[in-house]
Write an enzyme that holds these catalytic residues in place. Structure first.
Site, PDB file in Angstrom:
ATOM      1  N   LYS A 187      12.846  -3.330  10.712  1.00  0.00           N
ATOM      2  CA  LYS A 187      14.198  -2.919  10.324  1.00  0.00           C
ATOM      3  C   LYS A 187      15.232  -3.501  11.280  1.00  0.00           C
ATOM      4  O   LYS A 187      14.998  -3.615  12.491  1.00  0.00           O
ATOM      5  CB  LYS A 187      14.306  -1.389  10.329  1.00  0.00           C
ATOM      6  CG  LYS A 187      13.253  -0.689   9.507  1.00  0.00           C
ATOM      7  CD  LYS A 187      13.396   0.827   9.573  1.00  0.00           C
ATOM      8  CE  LYS A 187      12.168   1.506   9.014  1.00  0.00           C
ATOM      9  NZ  LYS A 187      11.024   1.440   9.954  1.00  0.00           N
ATOM     10  N   TYR A 206      12.614   1.133  17.589  1.00  0.00           N
ATOM     11  CA  TYR A 206      11.540   1.940  18.166  1.00  0.00           C
ATOM     12  C   TYR A 206      11.118   1.420  19.539  1.00  0.00           C
ATOM     13  O   TYR A 206      10.385   2.097  20.260  1.00  0.00           O
ATOM     14  CB  TYR A 206      10.322   1.972  17.239  1.00  0.00           C
ATOM     15  CG  TYR A 206      10.591   2.486  15.847  1.00  0.00           C
ATOM     16  CD1 TYR A 206      11.771   3.168  15.530  1.00  0.00           C
ATOM     17  CD2 TYR A 206       9.682   2.269  14.818  1.00  0.00           C
ATOM     18  CE1 TYR A 206      12.022   3.629  14.241  1.00  0.00           C
ATOM     19  CE2 TYR A 206       9.925   2.738  13.527  1.00  0.00           C
ATOM     20  CZ  TYR A 206      11.097   3.404  13.244  1.00  0.00           C
ATOM     21  OH  TYR A 206      11.332   3.846  11.959  1.00  0.00           O
ATOM     22  N   SER A 234       0.912   9.137  13.200  1.00  0.00           N
ATOM     23  CA  SER A 234       0.002   9.869  14.069  1.00  0.00           C
ATOM     24  C   SER A 234      -0.656   8.879  15.015  1.00  0.00           C
ATOM     25  O   SER A 234      -1.011   7.766  14.618  1.00  0.00           O
ATOM     26  CB  SER A 234      -1.069  10.616  13.277  1.00  0.00           C
ATOM     27  OG  SER A 234      -1.922  11.315  14.171  1.00  0.00           O
ATOM     28  N   VAL A 235      -0.818   9.286  16.253  1.00  0.00           N
ATOM     29  CA  VAL A 235      -1.544   8.454  17.217  1.00  0.00           C
ATOM     30  C   VAL A 235      -2.977   8.962  17.386  1.00  0.00           C
ATOM     31  O   VAL A 235      -3.738   8.400  18.172  1.00  0.00           O
ATOM     32  CB  VAL A 235      -0.817   8.429  18.587  1.00  0.00           C
ATOM     33  CG1 VAL A 235       0.565   7.822  18.438  1.00  0.00           C
ATOM     34  CG2 VAL A 235      -0.727   9.829  19.198  1.00  0.00           C
ATOM     35  N   PRO A 285       0.822  -1.207   0.000  1.00  0.00           N
ATOM     36  CA  PRO A 285       0.000   0.000   0.000  1.00  0.00           C
ATOM     37  C   PRO A 285       0.861   1.264   0.000  1.00  0.00           C
ATOM     38  O   PRO A 285       1.892   1.319   0.662  1.00  0.00           O
ATOM     39  CB  PRO A 285      -0.798  -0.138   1.294  1.00  0.00           C
ATOM     40  CG  PRO A 285      -0.838  -1.608   1.562  1.00  0.00           C
ATOM     41  CD  PRO A 285       0.476  -2.118   1.067  1.00  0.00           C
ATOM     42  N   GLY A 291       1.065   4.211   4.520  1.00  0.00           N
ATOM     43  CA  GLY A 291       1.137   3.361   5.700  1.00  0.00           C
ATOM     44  C   GLY A 291       1.181   4.196   6.959  1.00  0.00           C
ATOM     45  O   GLY A 291       1.224   5.432   6.913  1.00  0.00           O
ATOM     46  N   HIS A 315      18.383  -0.670   8.682  1.00  0.00           N
ATOM     47  CA  HIS A 315      17.893   0.628   9.148  1.00  0.00           C
ATOM     48  C   HIS A 315      18.838   1.770   8.784  1.00  0.00           C
ATOM     49  O   HIS A 315      18.398   2.840   8.358  1.00  0.00           O
ATOM     50  CB  HIS A 315      17.689   0.572  10.667  1.00  0.00           C
ATOM     51  CG  HIS A 315      16.696   1.557  11.175  1.00  0.00           C
ATOM     52  ND1 HIS A 315      15.966   1.359  12.326  1.00  0.00           N
ATOM     53  CD2 HIS A 315      16.302   2.768  10.706  1.00  0.00           C
ATOM     54  CE1 HIS A 315      15.165   2.389  12.541  1.00  0.00           C
ATOM     55  NE2 HIS A 315      15.359   3.271  11.570  1.00  0.00           N
ATOM     56  N   TRP A 348       7.312   5.195  14.518  1.00  0.00           N
ATOM     57  CA  TRP A 348       8.452   5.828  15.167  1.00  0.00           C
ATOM     58  C   TRP A 348       7.979   6.961  16.058  1.00  0.00           C
ATOM     59  O   TRP A 348       7.057   7.700  15.706  1.00  0.00           O
ATOM     60  CB  TRP A 348       9.393   6.359  14.085  1.00  0.00           C
ATOM     61  CG  TRP A 348      10.642   7.025  14.579  1.00  0.00           C
ATOM     62  CD1 TRP A 348      11.393   6.681  15.659  1.00  0.00           C
ATOM     63  CD2 TRP A 348      11.298   8.151  13.985  1.00  0.00           C
ATOM     64  NE1 TRP A 348      12.481   7.502  15.772  1.00  0.00           N
ATOM     65  CE2 TRP A 348      12.441   8.421  14.760  1.00  0.00           C
ATOM     66  CE3 TRP A 348      11.025   8.944  12.868  1.00  0.00           C
ATOM     67  CZ2 TRP A 348      13.329   9.457  14.458  1.00  0.00           C
ATOM     68  CZ3 TRP A 348      11.898   9.970  12.570  1.00  0.00           C
ATOM     69  CH2 TRP A 348      13.029  10.218  13.347  1.00  0.00           C
ATOM     70  N   SER A 388       9.315  17.059  10.104  1.00  0.00           N
ATOM     71  CA  SER A 388      10.398  16.869  11.067  1.00  0.00           C
ATOM     72  C   SER A 388      10.637  15.443  11.495  1.00  0.00           C
ATOM     73  O   SER A 388      11.755  15.080  11.816  1.00  0.00           O
ATOM     74  CB  SER A 388      10.132  17.715  12.309  1.00  0.00           C
ATOM     75  OG  SER A 388       9.068  17.172  13.066  1.00  0.00           O
ATOM     76  N   ASP A 447       4.670   0.469   9.421  1.00  0.00           N
ATOM     77  CA  ASP A 447       6.124   0.567   9.396  1.00  0.00           C
ATOM     78  C   ASP A 447       6.653   0.517  10.824  1.00  0.00           C
ATOM     79  O   ASP A 447       6.342   1.390  11.644  1.00  0.00           O
ATOM     80  CB  ASP A 447       6.550   1.873   8.726  1.00  0.00           C
ATOM     81  CG  ASP A 447       8.061   1.987   8.654  1.00  0.00           C
ATOM     82  OD1 ASP A 447       8.661   1.332   7.781  1.00  0.00           O
ATOM     83  OD2 ASP A 447       8.646   2.714   9.485  1.00  0.00           O
TER      84      ASP A 447
END
Length: 343
Positions: free
Chosen positions: A97, A36, A286-287, A1, A4, A130, A8, A239, A31
């Site tokens: 990764k 992480y 985004s959470v 897709p 995603g 990574h 992170w 960022s 991802d």
């Protein structure tokens, strides 16, 4: 897709809920990375979606179960409605990764097996190197899901005796073993990719790099497209959590906001749609559920050639991740250093 969810910088305790809400919003591409330190939480959310049934609670999250795995993280029961059929594994695309301390051949497969245990999966769809920098080995406990509080793999302790070729050949063996469907790299320059292609038995499927309207990397994109390598954008909105106070904010750019107003969408959607139309893959993080929905709602509008050219004009070759400073290795060349932003 092509779109995603990035995981992170998702804080412990929130990433499982973020993955659950993303699944409910239609995301199927996730991802992840061992570095992480949250893959066990991602795995709990994926497991619930693949096998919708209550996960037993444990008042002590640090306690180990009989198989020495920590208790599952809290996942909202609403993540998979009782009436919904279970999601099937073939509809998910999960990336992980290999982190820097595990580049030696003998450490590559055990580290992926650790990731698979954390993610509660039998294989990953894509496994990436990574960074093109090897550290000396850092011990970890392979018998638990997640990591112990004392685990610290981030100290730059460079091992100068591990080649990318050694690591890549071990990565190829993961495909042979069925533990990874495809393999690729992250943070590789065109020069590193060019060299890798001279000895690769299995060509890298993906190169994941910092990519956004202020760092468009058109030459790298052209090279990857010519070689049949997908270029994937992390920090596609700017960022990636590394922005300093004095640095510019991509989503405040007047060009992006003018186009957004014209289209009746957000500046973030314009930046992501631009990336999609270039043929790149994006993994915005985004959470927040409403942001997740916004970030994936990119296919009800398109950008004209003129608008694509407008966005091309704001390229600043500006990196927010100053990896060159971390190791004293200019892996992105002199132009990899953050450039002064014109007023």
């Amino acid at each position: 897709p092509q779109v995603g969810l990035g995981t992170w910088k998702a804080e412990p305790g929130e990433v499982a809920a973020a993955v659950a809400s993303a699944l409910s919003s239609g995301y199927r591409h996730f991802d992840c990375a061992a570095a992480y330190l949250n893959e066990h939480e991602v795995g709990d959310a994926l497991s619930l979606a693949l096998n919708p049934k209550p996960i037993s609670a444990n008042p002590n999250p640090a306690a180990a179960t009989a198989d020495h795995s920590p208790a599952p993280s809290a996942v909202p029961s609403s993540a998979v409605p009782a009436s919904s059929p279970a999601l099937t594994r073939d509809r998910l695309f999960v990336t992980s990764k290999l982190f820097n301390p595990y580049h030696r051949r003998e450490h590559v497969r055990p580290m992926l097996e650790k990731t698979l245990r954390d993610l509660r999966l039998d294989f990953v769809d894509l496994y990436l190197i990574h960074w093109p920098v090897a550290y000396h080995y850092v011990p970890y406990n392979p018998d638990i899901r997640g990591y112990e509080p004392s685990y610290s793999p981030f100290t730059p302790n460079i091992d100068p005796h591990v080649s990318i070729q050694e690591t890549w050949q071990a990565m190829e063996e993961l495909v042979d073993a069925g533990l990874a469907k495809a393999i690729g790299v992250s943070n590789f320059s065109a020069a590193l990719l060019h060299d890798l292609l001279t000895y690769a038995r299995i060509k890298p499927a993906v190169n994941q790099v910092e990519l956004h309207p202020y760092l468009q990397q058109p030459s790298l994109l052209s090279f990857c497209q010519r070689e049949g390598i997908v270029l994937e954008a992390y920090a596609p909105l700017g960022s990636g959590g590394f922005k300093k106070e004095h640095e510019p904010t991509v989503l405040e750019d007047p060009v992006l906001n003018l186009i957004a107003k014209r289209k009746g969408v957000s500046a973030a959607q314009v930046a992501l749609r631009w990336a999609v139309q270039r043929g790149t893959v994006v993994i915005p993080k985004s959470v927040k559920a409403h942001r997740q929905v916004e970030n994936i709602s990119l296919f009800g509008f398109s950008l004209s050639e003129g608008e694509m050219a407008e966005i091309a004009s704001i390229d600043r070759n500006y990196r927010f991740l100053d990896a060159n400073a971390w190791w004293g290795i200019p892996i992105f060349g002199e132009n990899g250093l953050p450039q002064p932003f014109p007023q």
